[in-house]
Design a protein around this motif. Structure first.
Motif, PDB file in Angstrom:
ATOM      1  N   PRO A 172      32.069  40.746  46.321  1.00  0.00           N
ATOM      2  CA  PRO A 172      33.292  40.408  46.765  1.00  0.00           C
ATOM      3  C   PRO A 172      33.502  38.896  46.880  1.00  0.00           C
ATOM      4  N   THR A 173      32.279  38.231  47.126  1.00  0.00           N
ATOM      5  CA  THR A 173      32.538  36.718  47.286  1.00  0.00           C
ATOM      6  C   THR A 173      32.927  36.353  45.985  1.00  0.00           C
ATOM      7  N   VAL A 174      32.123  36.574  45.111  1.00  0.00           N
ATOM      8  CA  VAL A 174      32.248  36.074  43.580  1.00  0.00           C
ATOM      9  C   VAL A 174      33.935  36.498  43.247  1.00  0.00           C
ATOM     10  N   ALA A 175      34.269  37.627  43.490  1.00  0.00           N
ATOM     11  CA  ALA A 175      35.394  37.989  43.032  1.00  0.00           C
ATOM     12  C   ALA A 175      36.590  36.796  43.514  1.00  0.00           C
ATOM     13  N   ALA A 176      36.431  36.766  44.891  1.00  0.00           N
ATOM     14  CA  ALA A 176      37.403  35.811  45.603  1.00  0.00           C
ATOM     15  C   ALA A 176      37.346  34.481  44.889  1.00  0.00           C
ATOM     16  N   ASN A 177      36.164  34.149  44.370  1.00  0.00           N
ATOM     17  CA  ASN A 177      36.030  32.734  43.872  1.00  0.00           C
ATOM     18  C   ASN A 177      36.356  32.565  42.406  1.00  0.00           C
ATOM     19  N   LEU A 178      36.814  33.674  41.854  1.00  0.00           N
ATOM     20  CA  LEU A 178      37.195  33.609  40.453  1.00  0.00           C
ATOM     21  C   LEU A 178      38.515  32.865  40.183  1.00  0.00           C
ATOM     22  N   GLY A 179      39.179  32.692  41.159  1.00  0.00           N
ATOM     23  CA  GLY A 179      40.620  31.925  41.023  1.00  0.00           C
ATOM     24  C   GLY A 179      41.480  32.638  40.429  1.00  0.00           C
ATOM     25  N   ILE A 180      42.735  31.973  40.086  1.00  0.00           N
ATOM     26  CA  ILE A 180      43.851  32.832  39.501  1.00  0.00           C
ATOM     27  C   ILE A 180      44.094  32.202  38.078  1.00  0.00           C
ATOM     28  N   LEU A 181      44.941  33.262  37.528  1.00  0.00           N
ATOM     29  CA  LEU A 181      45.333  32.612  36.236  1.00  0.00           C
ATOM     30  C   LEU A 181      46.393  31.695  35.986  1.00  0.00           C
ATOM     31  N   ALA A 182      46.384  30.646  35.582  1.00  0.00           N
ATOM     32  CA  ALA A 182      47.665  29.603  35.762  1.00  0.00           C
ATOM     33  C   ALA A 182      48.418  29.405  34.599  1.00  0.00           C
ATOM     34  N   ASP A 183      47.585  29.011  33.509  1.00  0.00           N
ATOM     35  CA  ASP A 183      48.675  28.666  32.228  1.00  0.00           C
ATOM     36  C   ASP A 183      47.941  28.859  31.090  1.00  0.00           C
ATOM     37  N   GLY A 184      48.312  28.782  29.915  1.00  0.00           N
ATOM     38  CA  GLY A 184      47.686  28.944  28.762  1.00  0.00           C
ATOM     39  C   GLY A 184      48.618  29.385  27.537  1.00  0.00           C
ATOM     40  N   THR A 185      47.848  29.936  26.584  1.00  0.00           N
ATOM     41  CA  THR A 185      48.514  30.182  25.313  1.00  0.00           C
ATOM     42  C   THR A 185      48.414  31.845  24.951  1.00  0.00           C
ATOM     43  N   ILE A 186      49.567  32.670  24.599  1.00  0.00           N
ATOM     44  CA  ILE A 186      49.237  33.836  24.494  1.00  0.00           C
ATOM     45  C   ILE A 186      49.768  34.178  22.911  1.00  0.00           C
ATOM     46  N   GLY A 187      48.713  34.944  22.305  1.00  0.00           N
ATOM     47  CA  GLY A 187      49.266  35.285  20.901  1.00  0.00           C
ATOM     48  C   GLY A 187      49.172  36.767  20.916  1.00  0.00           C
ATOM     49  N   PHE A 188      49.423  37.440  19.699  1.00  0.00           N
ATOM     50  CA  PHE A 188      49.316  38.843  19.633  1.00  0.00           C
ATOM     51  C   PHE A 188      48.237  39.416  19.854  1.00  0.00           C
ATOM     52  N   ASP A 189      46.966  38.939  19.443  1.00  0.00           N
ATOM     53  CA  ASP A 189      45.904  39.884  19.644  1.00  0.00           C
ATOM     54  C   ASP A 189      44.600  38.732  20.418  1.00  0.00           C
ATOM     55  N   ALA A 190      45.194  37.618  20.918  1.00  0.00           N
ATOM     56  CA  ALA A 190      44.223  36.751  21.564  1.00  0.00           C
ATOM     57  C   ALA A 190      45.091  35.795  22.815  1.00  0.00           C
ATOM     58  N   ALA A 191      44.282  35.529  23.647  1.00  0.00           N
ATOM     59  CA  ALA A 191      45.125  34.453  24.689  1.00  0.00           C
ATOM     60  C   ALA A 191      43.970  33.660  25.269  1.00  0.00           C
ATOM     61  N   ASP A 192      44.329  32.276  25.507  1.00  0.00           N
ATOM     62  CA  ASP A 192      43.494  31.344  25.991  1.00  0.00           C
ATOM     63  C   ASP A 192      44.083  30.924  27.118  1.00  0.00           C
ATOM     64  N   ILE A 193      43.754  31.269  28.261  1.00  0.00           N
ATOM     65  CA  ILE A 193      44.320  31.153  29.733  1.00  0.00           C
ATOM     66  C   ILE A 193      43.298  30.166  30.623  1.00  0.00           C
ATOM     67  N   ILE A 194      44.023  29.404  31.510  1.00  0.00           N
ATOM     68  CA  ILE A 194      43.117  28.619  32.480  1.00  0.00           C
ATOM     69  C   ILE A 194      43.372  29.461  33.777  1.00  0.00           C
ATOM     70  N   ALA A 195      42.158  29.585  34.244  1.00  0.00           N
ATOM     71  CA  ALA A 195      42.097  30.032  35.709  1.00  0.00           C
ATOM     72  C   ALA A 195      41.725  29.015  36.475  1.00  0.00           C
ATOM     73  N   VAL A 196      42.327  28.852  37.583  1.00  0.00           N
ATOM     74  CA  VAL A 196      42.022  27.756  38.555  1.00  0.00           C
ATOM     75  C   VAL A 196      41.497  28.213  39.990  1.00  0.00           C
ATOM     76  N   ARG A 197      40.618  27.323  40.439  1.00  0.00           N
ATOM     77  CA  ARG A 197      40.030  27.545  41.773  1.00  0.00           C
ATOM     78  C   ARG A 197      40.396  26.318  42.817  1.00  0.00           C
TER      79      ARG A 197
END
Length: 132
Positions: A81-106
Protein backbone atom coordinates in the motif's frame (compact mmCIF):
# COMPACT_ATOMS: atom_id res chain seq x y z
CA UNK A 1 -16.16 13.16 -37.82
CA UNK A 2 -16.88 10.38 -35.29
CA UNK A 3 -14.97 7.33 -34.02
CA UNK A 4 -15.20 4.26 -36.21
CA UNK A 5 -13.58 2.31 -39.02
CA UNK A 6 -13.10 4.19 -42.27
CA UNK A 7 -11.59 3.54 -45.67
CA UNK A 8 -9.43 6.31 -47.10
CA UNK A 9 -9.33 6.21 -50.91
CA UNK A 10 -7.00 8.03 -53.29
CA UNK A 11 -6.98 7.89 -57.08
CA UNK A 12 -3.56 8.49 -58.62
CA UNK A 13 -2.80 9.17 -62.25
CA UNK A 14 0.78 9.14 -63.47
CA UNK A 15 1.71 10.46 -66.88
CA UNK A 16 1.66 7.67 -69.39
CA UNK A 17 0.07 5.14 -67.01
CA UNK A 18 -3.42 4.01 -66.18
CA UNK A 19 -5.05 5.51 -63.07
CA UNK A 20 -4.46 3.64 -59.82
CA UNK A 21 -6.83 3.61 -56.86
CA UNK A 22 -5.31 3.06 -53.43
CA UNK A 23 -7.38 2.21 -50.34
CA UNK A 24 -6.31 2.10 -46.72
CA UNK A 25 -8.42 1.19 -43.69
CA UNK A 26 -8.09 3.52 -40.72
CA UNK A 27 -9.54 3.44 -37.24
CA UNK A 28 -10.59 6.69 -35.61
CA UNK A 29 -10.90 6.62 -31.83
CA UNK A 30 -12.06 9.16 -29.29
CA UNK A 31 -9.15 10.60 -27.32
CA UNK A 32 -11.25 10.81 -24.16
CA UNK A 33 -11.98 7.07 -24.34
CA UNK A 34 -8.29 6.26 -24.86
CA UNK A 35 -7.28 8.46 -21.94
CA UNK A 36 -9.94 6.93 -19.68
CA UNK A 37 -8.82 3.38 -20.52
CA UNK A 38 -5.17 4.22 -19.87
CA UNK A 39 -5.92 5.99 -16.58
CA UNK A 40 -8.11 3.08 -15.51
CA UNK A 41 -5.25 0.64 -16.09
CA UNK A 42 -2.93 2.71 -13.92
CA UNK A 43 -5.63 3.16 -11.25
CA UNK A 44 -6.19 -0.60 -11.26
CA UNK A 45 -2.48 -1.21 -10.59
CA UNK A 46 -2.48 1.25 -7.69
CA UNK A 47 -5.72 -0.12 -6.20
CA UNK A 48 -4.59 -3.75 -6.36
CA UNK A 49 -1.22 -2.93 -4.80
CA UNK A 50 -3.06 -0.96 -2.13
CA UNK A 51 -5.14 -4.06 -1.42
CA UNK A 52 -1.99 -6.23 -1.35
CA UNK A 53 -3.31 -8.19 -4.34
CA UNK A 54 -0.26 -9.21 -6.37
CA UNK A 55 -2.27 -11.26 -8.86
CA UNK A 56 -4.73 -8.43 -9.46
CA UNK A 57 -1.92 -5.91 -9.88
CA UNK A 58 -0.37 -8.18 -12.49
CA UNK A 59 -3.41 -7.79 -14.75
CA UNK A 60 -2.39 -4.17 -15.38
CA UNK A 61 1.03 -5.23 -16.67
CA UNK A 62 2.30 -6.55 -20.02
CA UNK A 63 3.81 -10.05 -19.93
CA UNK A 64 7.53 -9.25 -19.62
CA UNK A 65 7.00 -6.46 -17.09
CA UNK A 66 4.56 -8.66 -15.18
CA UNK A 67 7.12 -11.48 -14.87
CA UNK A 68 9.75 -9.01 -13.63
CA UNK A 69 7.56 -7.11 -11.14
CA UNK A 70 5.45 -9.92 -9.65
CA UNK A 71 8.32 -11.22 -7.48
CA UNK A 72 9.04 -7.66 -6.35
CA UNK A 73 5.39 -7.04 -5.44
CA UNK A 74 5.33 -10.32 -3.53
CA UNK A 75 8.49 -9.39 -1.64
CA UNK A 76 6.98 -6.04 -0.66
CA UNK A 77 4.31 -7.82 1.36
CA UNK A 78 2.61 -5.40 3.75
CA UNK A 79 4.51 -2.46 2.21
CA UNK A 80 2.52 -2.71 -1.05
CA UNK A 81 0.00 0.00 0.00
CA UNK A 82 2.85 2.43 0.70
CA UNK A 83 4.37 1.73 -2.71
CA UNK A 84 0.97 2.17 -4.36
CA UNK A 85 0.52 5.55 -2.70
CA UNK A 86 3.97 6.63 -3.86
CA UNK A 87 3.43 5.73 -7.52
CA UNK A 88 2.03 9.19 -8.14
CA UNK A 89 -0.59 10.25 -10.66
CA UNK A 90 -0.65 10.38 -14.44
CA UNK A 91 -0.11 13.94 -15.61
CA UNK A 92 0.63 14.38 -19.31
CA UNK A 93 1.86 12.54 -22.35
CA UNK A 94 1.24 11.30 -25.85
CA UNK A 95 -1.48 8.82 -26.71
CA UNK A 96 -1.56 6.87 -29.96
CA UNK A 97 -3.80 4.08 -31.16
CA UNK A 98 -1.71 1.19 -29.79
CA UNK A 99 0.75 2.90 -27.44
CA UNK A 100 0.97 5.80 -25.02
CA UNK A 101 3.83 7.51 -23.22
CA UNK A 102 2.62 9.25 -20.10
CA UNK A 103 4.50 11.02 -17.33
CA UNK A 104 3.48 10.07 -13.79
CA UNK A 105 4.29 12.67 -11.15
CA UNK A 106 4.99 12.40 -7.44
CA UNK A 107 4.76 15.37 -5.12
CA UNK A 108 7.72 15.07 -2.80
CA UNK A 109 8.14 17.39 0.19
CA UNK A 110 10.16 19.99 -1.69
CA UNK A 111 9.69 19.16 -5.37
CA UNK A 112 7.60 17.37 -7.96
CA UNK A 113 9.25 14.50 -9.81
CA UNK A 114 8.06 12.77 -12.93
CA UNK A 115 8.83 9.40 -14.46
CA UNK A 116 7.74 7.79 -17.73
CA UNK A 117 5.12 5.08 -17.95
CA UNK A 118 4.67 3.34 -21.30
CA UNK A 119 1.32 1.74 -22.10
CA UNK A 120 0.55 -0.61 -24.99
CA UNK A 121 -2.42 -2.61 -26.18
CA UNK A 122 -2.03 -6.36 -25.83
CA UNK A 123 -3.09 -8.86 -28.51
CA UNK A 124 -6.70 -8.57 -27.28
CA UNK A 125 -6.73 -4.77 -27.48
CA UNK A 126 -6.51 -4.29 -23.69
CA UNK A 127 -4.33 -1.42 -22.44
CA UNK A 128 -1.54 -2.58 -20.14
CA UNK A 129 1.57 -1.01 -18.66
CA UNK A 130 4.55 -2.07 -20.76
CA UNK A 131 7.30 -0.25 -18.88
CA UNK A 132 7.74 2.06 -15.93
Amino acid sequence: PVPGAYTATASLTFTGHAPVTVKHRVMVVALAEQRTAICSTYAHLRARLGAQDVTGAGYALMGDLKSRLTPLFTALGTRMPTVAANLGILADGTIGFDAADIIAVRDLTSEVRGYPVHFARDANGVWRIDSM
